[in-house]
Design a protein around this motif. Structure first.
Motif, PDB file in Angstrom:
ATOM      1  N   UNK A 174       4.593   2.532   5.826  1.00 14.33           N
ATOM      2  CA  UNK A 174       4.010   2.235   7.141  1.00 14.33           C
ATOM      3  C   UNK A 174       4.340   0.813   7.574  1.00 14.33           C
ATOM      4  N   UNK A 175       4.187  -0.146   6.660  1.00 15.65           N
ATOM      5  CA  UNK A 175       4.473  -1.548   7.004  1.00 15.65           C
ATOM      6  C   UNK A 175       5.955  -1.737   7.350  1.00 15.65           C
ATOM      7  N   UNK A 226      -5.008   2.864   0.030  1.00 18.00           N
ATOM      8  CA  UNK A 226      -4.975   2.268  -1.305  1.00 18.00           C
ATOM      9  C   UNK A 226      -5.937   2.992  -2.256  1.00 18.00           C
ATOM     10  N   UNK A 227      -7.130   3.274  -1.771  1.00 17.51           N
ATOM     11  CA  UNK A 227      -8.129   3.950  -2.609  1.00 17.51           C
ATOM     12  C   UNK A 227      -7.675   5.352  -2.973  1.00 17.51           C
ATOM     13  N   UNK A 268      -0.676   8.778  -6.950  1.00 20.49           N
ATOM     14  CA  UNK A 268       0.584   8.470  -6.274  1.00 20.49           C
ATOM     15  C   UNK A 268       0.984   7.004  -6.416  1.00 20.49           C
ATOM     16  N   UNK A 269       0.155   6.198  -7.083  1.00 22.06           N
ATOM     17  CA  UNK A 269       0.518   4.797  -7.324  1.00 22.06           C
ATOM     18  C   UNK A 269      -0.197   4.285  -8.563  1.00 22.06           C
ATOM     19  N   UNK A 304       0.911  -1.450  -4.433  1.00 19.53           N
ATOM     20  CA  UNK A 304       0.695  -1.006  -3.061  1.00 19.53           C
ATOM     21  C   UNK A 304       1.016   0.485  -2.974  1.00 19.53           C
ATOM     22  N   UNK A 305       0.169   1.218  -2.274  1.00 21.93           N
ATOM     23  CA  UNK A 305       0.392   2.652  -2.107  1.00 21.93           C
ATOM     24  C   UNK A 305       1.724   2.889  -1.398  1.00 21.93           C
ATOM     25  N   UNK A 306       2.494   3.877  -1.846  1.00 20.81           N
ATOM     26  CA  UNK A 306       3.777   4.161  -1.177  1.00 20.81           C
ATOM     27  C   UNK A 306       3.615   4.412   0.320  1.00 20.81           C
TER      28      UNK A 306
END
Length: 315
Positions: A66-67, A45-46, A53-54, A59-61
């Motif tokens: 991954x989820x 996220x950081x 990229x976000x 939420x980071x791509x």
């Protein structure tokens, strides 16, 4: 029986998958302090904010993918489809390389291009290099050595961002990542990349990327509050506090006045006594001495007497 063995294998696989997800996400994903916790989810996220990229608050791509793959992995365990499960786990491993690459690039950029050689930055760089070098060595041992040596403890201040960046980018395909996955180091506003830190492949930052908009808004609000504080007078003291201040000031004024009167009385007394002694000495015959330059005076009979400035001494 075969059925019991299959059930046990499913149970073991599910436990391993759950454990992997725990190490990835931790227990503080929804926390505000620290924001997102301490594990790889939060790191992704950081870095997505720093690499364009976000968007802020999204939420980071990398985390989204991954989820999704963790959920698919669980479904395939239940189906007993081991082939697809292996493909899913390999994809998760590839995606987890992205925040490590981003962290390595950001830390070496800070040391080389921004001259930030604080111990915590060097420690961060060496940690990322130690995690990434074994992964990179599968593609190129030489590139892995370059990255590790430029970012090793104590070597960071002399390391080269361009060299590390090039050593990583040439092996993106081998590591299974893309220029879109990694991005580039963006400015605070998020509208462009920092000097020489652009993403490969001509990739541009995501519109609205960066952490700058919110930070700049907070700074502007703080400046306005400080300006308002300067333009408005201090609020009046409550009655009880005002009475205490007045009483304290009156007491201090009285004490100061008493000290002044006492000092003045002492000075007048000393002057009066000194004058009296001097007049007595002059009116009396004999020798008058005062410390300092000599002066001439005379007694009643007209004889000259040598005197010096200072304490009167009648001989």
């Amino acid at each position: 029986s075969t059925s019991n063995t299959t059930d046990i294998n499913k149970q073991n696989s599910q436990q391993h998958l759950d454990r992997a997800f725990s190490f990835y996400a931790g227990s503080l994903v929804d926390s505000k302090l620290p924001l997102g916790g301490y594990f790889l989810y939060n790191l992704a996220q950081i870095q997505c904010l720093k690499f364009g990229t976000c968007k802020k608050g999204h939420v980071a791509p990398i985390n989204t993918e991954i989820i999704v793959n963790f959920v698919l992995g669980k479904q395939n365990i239940e189906k007993g489809d081991c082939t697809k499960f292996d493909e899913i786990t390999q994809r998760i491993k590839v995606l987890l390389k992205v925040p490590l690459i981003q962290g390595s690039l950001r830390s070496i950029y800070a040391m080389d291009r921004e001259d930030d050689h604080r111990p915590e930055i060097q420690g961060e760089a060496s940690a990322f290099a130690a995690a990434l070098a074994p992964i990179l060595s599968v593609c190129s041992q030489g590139s892995a050595d370059i990255v590790f040596n430029d970012m090793a403890p104590g070597n960071g201040p002399t390391g080269s961002f361009e060299v590390v960046k090039s050593s990583l980018e040439r092996h993106y395909t081998c590591m299974g990542v893309t220029c879109n996955n990694v991005g580039g180091i963006i400015t605070l506003r998020g509208d462009k990349y920092l000097d020489r830190a652009e993403a490969c492949g001509g990739v541009s930052p995501v519109p609205g990327a960066g952490i700058g908009a919110e930070v700049l808004a907070e700074e502007k609000m703080k400046e306005e509050e400080e300006l308002a504080d300067r333009n408005f007078p201090e609020p009046p003291l409550p009655p009880s506090t005002a009475e205490e201040v007045v009483g304290r000031n009156l007491l201090l004024g009285f004490l100061f006045g008493m000290v002044v009167v006492f000092v003045a009385a002492v000075i007048m007394y000393v002057r009066k006594k000194t004058r009296k002694e001097f007049d007595t000495a002059v009116d009396s015959p004999g020798k008058l001495e005062l410390s300092g330059a000599p002066i001439e005076t005379s007694d009643e009979s007209g004889n000259n007497v040598l005197a010096e400035r200072g304490e009167a001494i009648v001989a």
